[in-house]
Design an enzyme around this catalytic site. Structure first.
Site, short mmCIF file in Angstrom:
data_model
loop_
_atom_site.label_atom_id
_atom_site.label_comp_id
_atom_site.label_asym_id
_atom_site.label_seq_id
_atom_site.Cartn_x
_atom_site.Cartn_y
_atom_site.Cartn_z
N SER A 147 0.80 -1.57 0.01
CA SER A 147 0.04 -0.06 -0.49
C SER A 147 1.01 1.05 0.02
CB SER A 147 -0.87 0.44 1.49
OG SER A 147 -0.10 0.31 1.99
N LYS A 169 0.83 4.08 7.09
CA LYS A 169 0.26 5.64 6.18
C LYS A 169 0.83 6.06 5.76
CE LYS A 169 -2.84 2.10 5.24
NZ LYS A 169 -2.65 1.17 3.60
#
Length: 194
Positions: free
Chosen positions: A57, A103
């Protein structure tokens, strides 16, 4: 001049002295090792953490199996800033078996986040994102206003369904941010500040 009183007991044999010396040396090493382990444990709990990247990701910034040095103290002194790479508790994981995500902070409290025509806007302005290699492929999103004490996070991989992030689970409470990834330390060939 001070004089030593003669010993009342028998003198230790050279063999006994060697054994006592070895035992003392071993005991000193074990005590030192124990102190080092306790200090490292305390530093790991409160100051830093070492994390391994799992998944894709955050590509192209982070790759599978890279190891990160995570600063756990930094957010005690100031709030996360847009662009920080953070480690956070996965909102969908159970407290008894927590999972963690890595993230990038895209929005801070009060920011308005919107994805339109595969482009990401913050407060109505197109966000310059040199760390990603694609536009947002998951479709339009928002507008979403980040609540006080919360942060909006996204993965750098913007391909379809490549990142489970705030578009999926909403904004993150500041207390769920465990720290900021400072640099990649392994493999050595990939060492870099983030």
């Amino acid at each position: 001049m001070d004089a030593l009183a003669p010993s009342s007991g028998p003198l230790p044999s050279p063999e006994t002295s060697k054994q006592t010396g070895r035992a003392g040396y071993l005991r000193d090493w074990l005590v030192t090792l124990l102190i080092v382990l306790i200090v490292l444990l305390l530093l790991n709990l409160f100051v830093f953490n070492l994390s391994t990247v799992r998944g894709h990701s955050m590509q192209p910034t982070l790759m599978e199996s890279q190891h990160l040095f995570v600063n756990k103290l930094v957010y005690n002194f100031h709030d996360p800033a847009r662009g920080d790479i953070v480690i956070l508790k996965d909102p969908d994981s159970k407290s008894s078996n927590p999972r963690f995500l890595v993230k990038r902070v895209i929005g801070t409290p009060g920011d308005v986040i919107r994805v339109e025509h595969n482009r990401l806007y913050v407060n109505g302005e197109l966000l310059n994102e040199p760390y990603t290699n694609s536009r947002v492929e998951d479709g339009d999103y928002g507008p979403f206003t980040v609540e006080p004490g919360h942060f909006f996070v996204m993965g750098d991989n913007r391909h379809t369904a490549a990142s489970k992030d705030s578009r999926y689970f909403g904004s993150i409470k500041s207390q769920d941010l465990l720290g900021r990834a400072e640099f990649i330390f392994w493999p050595i060939s990939g060492w870099k500040w983030l």
